[in-house]
Design a protein around this motif. Sequence first.
Motif, PDB file in Angstrom:
ATOM      1  N   GLY A  55       0.809  -1.225   0.000  1.00  0.00           N
ATOM      2  CA  GLY A  55       0.000   0.000   0.000  1.00  0.00           C
ATOM      3  C   GLY A  55       0.835   1.265   0.000  1.00  0.00           C
ATOM      4  O   GLY A  55       0.385   2.328  -0.474  1.00  0.00           O
ATOM      5  N   LEU A  56       2.072   1.192   0.490  1.00  0.00           N
ATOM      6  CA  LEU A  56       2.929   2.383   0.513  1.00  0.00           C
ATOM      7  C   LEU A  56       3.321   2.828  -0.897  1.00  0.00           C
ATOM      8  O   LEU A  56       3.603   4.008  -1.122  1.00  0.00           O
ATOM      9  N   TYR A  57       3.343   1.896  -1.827  1.00  0.00           N
ATOM     10  CA  TYR A  57       3.649   2.257  -3.215  1.00  0.00           C
ATOM     11  C   TYR A  57       2.550   3.122  -3.822  1.00  0.00           C
ATOM     12  O   TYR A  57       2.757   3.784  -4.830  1.00  0.00           O
ATOM     13  N   PHE A  58       1.383   3.081  -3.212  1.00  0.00           N
ATOM     14  CA  PHE A  58       0.251   3.876  -3.700  1.00  0.00           C
ATOM     15  C   PHE A  58       0.029   5.119  -2.834  1.00  0.00           C
ATOM     16  O   PHE A  58      -1.033   5.749  -2.906  1.00  0.00           O
ATOM     17  N   GLY A  59       1.017   5.458  -2.026  1.00  0.00           N
ATOM     18  CA  GLY A  59       0.944   6.672  -1.216  1.00  0.00           C
ATOM     19  C   GLY A  59      -0.037   6.612  -0.080  1.00  0.00           C
ATOM     20  O   GLY A  59      -0.597   7.640   0.319  1.00  0.00           O
ATOM     21  N   LEU A  60      -0.258   5.415   0.475  1.00  0.00           N
ATOM     22  CA  LEU A  60      -1.269   5.253   1.525  1.00  0.00           C
ATOM     23  C   LEU A  60      -0.689   5.349   2.935  1.00  0.00           C
ATOM     24  O   LEU A  60      -1.392   5.082   3.907  1.00  0.00           O
ATOM     25  N   GLY A  61       0.576   5.729   3.048  1.00  0.00           N
ATOM     26  CA  GLY A  61       1.212   5.767   4.357  1.00  0.00           C
ATOM     27  C   GLY A  61       0.527   6.674   5.350  1.00  0.00           C
ATOM     28  O   GLY A  61       0.415   6.355   6.536  1.00  0.00           O
ATOM     29  N   SER A  62       0.009   7.800   4.879  1.00  0.00           N
ATOM     30  CA  SER A  62      -0.614   8.778   5.790  1.00  0.00           C
ATOM     31  C   SER A  62      -1.926   8.272   6.384  1.00  0.00           C
ATOM     32  O   SER A  62      -2.369   8.770   7.422  1.00  0.00           O
ATOM     33  N   ILE A  63      -2.582   7.302   5.719  1.00  0.00           N
ATOM     34  CA  ILE A  63      -3.853   6.765   6.232  1.00  0.00           C
ATOM     35  C   ILE A  63      -3.717   5.266   6.527  1.00  0.00           C
ATOM     36  O   ILE A  63      -4.685   4.517   6.487  1.00  0.00           O
ATOM     37  N   TYR A  64      -2.499   4.839   6.808  1.00  0.00           N
ATOM     38  CA  TYR A  64      -2.213   3.420   7.014  1.00  0.00           C
ATOM     39  C   TYR A  64      -3.056   2.830   8.140  1.00  0.00           C
ATOM     40  O   TYR A  64      -3.676   1.784   7.992  1.00  0.00           O
ATOM     41  N   TYR A  65      -3.084   3.517   9.280  1.00  0.00           N
ATOM     42  CA  TYR A  65      -3.834   2.997  10.428  1.00  0.00           C
ATOM     43  C   TYR A  65      -5.328   2.971  10.142  1.00  0.00           C
ATOM     44  O   TYR A  65      -6.041   2.037  10.523  1.00  0.00           O
ATOM     45  N   GLU A  66      -5.836   3.994   9.485  1.00  0.00           N
ATOM     46  CA  GLU A  66      -7.270   4.057   9.182  1.00  0.00           C
ATOM     47  C   GLU A  66      -7.693   2.888   8.285  1.00  0.00           C
ATOM     48  O   GLU A  66      -8.772   2.321   8.434  1.00  0.00           O
ATOM     49  N   LEU A  67      -6.794   2.523   7.350  1.00  0.00           N
ATOM     50  CA  LEU A  67      -7.135   1.444   6.423  1.00  0.00           C
ATOM     51  C   LEU A  67      -7.153   0.075   7.098  1.00  0.00           C
ATOM     52  O   LEU A  67      -7.692  -0.885   6.543  1.00  0.00           O
ATOM     53  N   TYR A  68      -6.599  -0.018   8.284  1.00  0.00           N
ATOM     54  CA  TYR A  68      -6.613  -1.299   8.985  1.00  0.00           C
ATOM     55  C   TYR A  68      -8.006  -1.679   9.485  1.00  0.00           C
ATOM     56  O   TYR A  68      -8.201  -2.779  10.027  1.00  0.00           O
ATOM     57  N   VAL A  69      -8.991  -0.795   9.292  1.00  0.00           N
ATOM     58  CA  VAL A  69     -10.376  -1.212   9.569  1.00  0.00           C
ATOM     59  C   VAL A  69     -10.807  -2.279   8.571  1.00  0.00           C
ATOM     60  O   VAL A  69     -11.863  -2.902   8.733  1.00  0.00           O
ATOM     61  N   SER A  70      -9.996  -2.495   7.527  1.00  0.00           N
ATOM     62  CA  SER A  70     -10.291  -3.589   6.594  1.00  0.00           C
ATOM     63  C   SER A  70     -10.281  -4.938   7.304  1.00  0.00           C
ATOM     64  O   SER A  70     -10.978  -5.867   6.880  1.00  0.00           O
ATOM     65  N   ALA A  71      -9.503  -5.060   8.388  1.00  0.00           N
ATOM     66  CA  ALA A  71      -9.422  -6.343   9.112  1.00  0.00           C
ATOM     67  C   ALA A  71     -10.774  -6.743   9.716  1.00  0.00           C
ATOM     68  O   ALA A  71     -11.257  -7.860   9.450  1.00  0.00           O
ATOM     69  N   PRO A  72     -11.435  -5.884  10.527  1.00  0.00           N
ATOM     70  CA  PRO A  72     -12.758  -6.292  11.045  1.00  0.00           C
ATOM     71  C   PRO A  72     -13.793  -6.462   9.942  1.00  0.00           C
ATOM     72  O   PRO A  72     -14.644  -7.358  10.015  1.00  0.00           O
ATOM     73  N   PHE A  73     -13.732  -5.621   8.889  1.00  0.00           N
ATOM     74  CA  PHE A  73     -14.706  -5.772   7.802  1.00  0.00           C
ATOM     75  C   PHE A  73     -14.463  -7.057   7.024  1.00  0.00           C
ATOM     76  O   PHE A  73     -15.410  -7.695   6.537  1.00  0.00           O
ATOM     77  N   MET A  74     -13.203  -7.448   6.890  1.00  0.00           N
ATOM     78  CA  MET A  74     -12.885  -8.726   6.248  1.00  0.00           C
ATOM     79  C   MET A  74     -13.558  -9.873   7.002  1.00  0.00           C
ATOM     80  O   MET A  74     -14.159 -10.772   6.402  1.00  0.00           O
ATOM     81  N   LEU A  75     -13.502  -9.816   8.331  1.00  0.00           N
ATOM     82  CA  LEU A  75     -14.097 -10.874   9.148  1.00  0.00           C
ATOM     83  C   LEU A  75     -15.626 -10.806   9.147  1.00  0.00           C
ATOM     84  O   LEU A  75     -16.298 -11.833   9.232  1.00  0.00           O
ATOM     85  N   VAL A  76     -16.187  -9.600   9.029  1.00  0.00           N
ATOM     86  CA  VAL A  76     -17.645  -9.457   8.909  1.00  0.00           C
ATOM     87  C   VAL A  76     -18.144 -10.226   7.694  1.00  0.00           C
ATOM     88  O   VAL A  76     -19.108 -11.006   7.769  1.00  0.00           O
ATOM     89  N   PHE A  77     -17.478 -10.021   6.562  1.00  0.00           N
ATOM     90  CA  PHE A  77     -17.963 -10.669   5.334  1.00  0.00           C
ATOM     91  C   PHE A  77     -17.577 -12.138   5.270  1.00  0.00           C
ATOM     92  O   PHE A  77     -18.248 -12.916   4.579  1.00  0.00           O
ATOM     93  N   LEU A  78     -16.539 -12.543   6.005  1.00  0.00           N
ATOM     94  CA  LEU A  78     -16.269 -13.978   6.128  1.00  0.00           C
ATOM     95  C   LEU A  78     -17.407 -14.644   6.900  1.00  0.00           C
ATOM     96  O   LEU A  78     -17.858 -15.738   6.534  1.00  0.00           O
TER      97      LEU A  78
END
Length: 543
Positions: free
Chosen positions: A223-246
């Motif tokens: 994700g850092l290659y796409f300039g996402l470093g500044s919102i890195y922590y915010e994007l980690y909400v993908s983890a609970p959402f990943m488990l929601v849809f699992l």
Amino acid sequence: MFRLLLLFLLSVSISSATIILTDETKKIDNFILEHAYDKTRALGIGDVHRIDFKPISSSEFNFGYVSGNSWVKIDVKNVSQESEFLLYFTAPYFEEYTVYEKDKNRWVKSEIGLFKKLKNRDVFDSNPVYRLNLLVGESKTYYIQLHSKFAQVGEFRIYNESSFLTHDKMMFLSVYIFAFGAIMMIILLNGFLAYRLKNRLYGYFATYVGFFAIFIALFSGIGLYFGLGSIYYELYVSAPFMLVFLILFTTKYIRTKKYTPKLHQFFTLSIVVYFISAILMLLDIDPWYKMISNYSILVFIMLVVAAVRITLLGQKTAKIYLYIMLPTLSTFVLMINVMNGSIANTHFNHYSFLYISFLSIIIFTLLLANKFYETKGLVNRDPLTRLFNRRYFTDIAEKYFATEQRNHKGLSAVMLDIDKFKTINQVYGQVVGDDVLVILSDVLREHSRDSDIPVRFGGEVFMILFPETSLENSEIIAERIRHKIENTIIEDKKKNVIKITVSVGVSIVRNGVDTSIERVIQRADEALYEAKSNGRNQVKVIV
């Protein structure tokens, strides 16, 4: 003699912590590190270089979830003819990764943490990479300050620069390009199937894979290659959402609501927990990420328990799901225990969950694709009896009629009705009624060739279309079916014996007279009505 031995052992212990760079050095890993911990986060390099460091046995370290700064000391000596090597760190998510080295009695500081843009780094890489510039025969000591809101887990490696750029880096990029390409194809495929079939199962799976891809991009640093470093922590909400849809995918795939309603309620509650945790993680990722990771172990265990219970009820889908989820659960527990500092940080312990999850996604994709083809075939089938349905019969019967108009080899229609079927439903229940329908359909299949068309025409009425069959032969087959049904004994759960019979009507295409297959079906229906009127359990023919 004793003093010489002591000096020798002391020199070995001191030198063992020093990394020797030679002309043969391409990659060095699993070397000894020296470690110090600053709980207050107040110490600077001027303080740290004076304190005692404790050796740790491997450069694959695991300090667990700690709030302070970890300091690592690495001694390096260059005896090669090269002067440039790379100190590589495997974890991209450390917000503070600062290297100190002494140059002419002053400390030189290099920050390569999470929020340092790649274009501003000395080495363009998503992971922290630091150039070790050492002259031939020179020794240096490097101090690295580490801090992360996640677990302080990682590995140091030292590379010859050419080896890193031509082998390891290319291997890393190739693997992730392949993985993300495959994941994108899986998302598109399942998204398309969800749209075409109007089936949420495929939509849940596609969304789960999408959040998994985001999680992998963060975990690996892509994700850092796409300039996402500044919102890195915010994007980690993908983890609970990943488990929601699992969870959503699982509950629909193995039908927990039907077979394990209490566990289904737990899964519904867990979805709420994950949504709340996602909001809390947006406010501050620490400590919620650790808490939700540990809670997820319980969720994975309950998913496996649900699959076991449903498997014991004889559901093959749950059995397949169980085989896939058991290794996923095991490797997830390993990864979380690595993060908690409970077990050693090895490549298998740390990354096997990602590999197994990717493999499980591939397997589930194949299973869902197979389910699509089965569903496509079932469009023409009755869901209970698996015989052809009336919609398919209407289409195929006209084609068979057109062929008969050309060939004149005989096209017969046999219509069957279960006698007093409503009484069976009323006395023994709908479940027994369904069993009767299935048993009759099995008898029809048993007496049908591949070219014949056995159909559930509607309710308790069935039909078989016999191409290239004379009226006499159709009547013989109809009588065999009637006799077989009459001698079939069915028992309900209370061991009550149920006997069934059928009334049958037979007709055939009259070439040169009939203009459509509907006339043949109408005569077969009239013959069936005559069989019913004459006392049931018999075969009647009308030409």
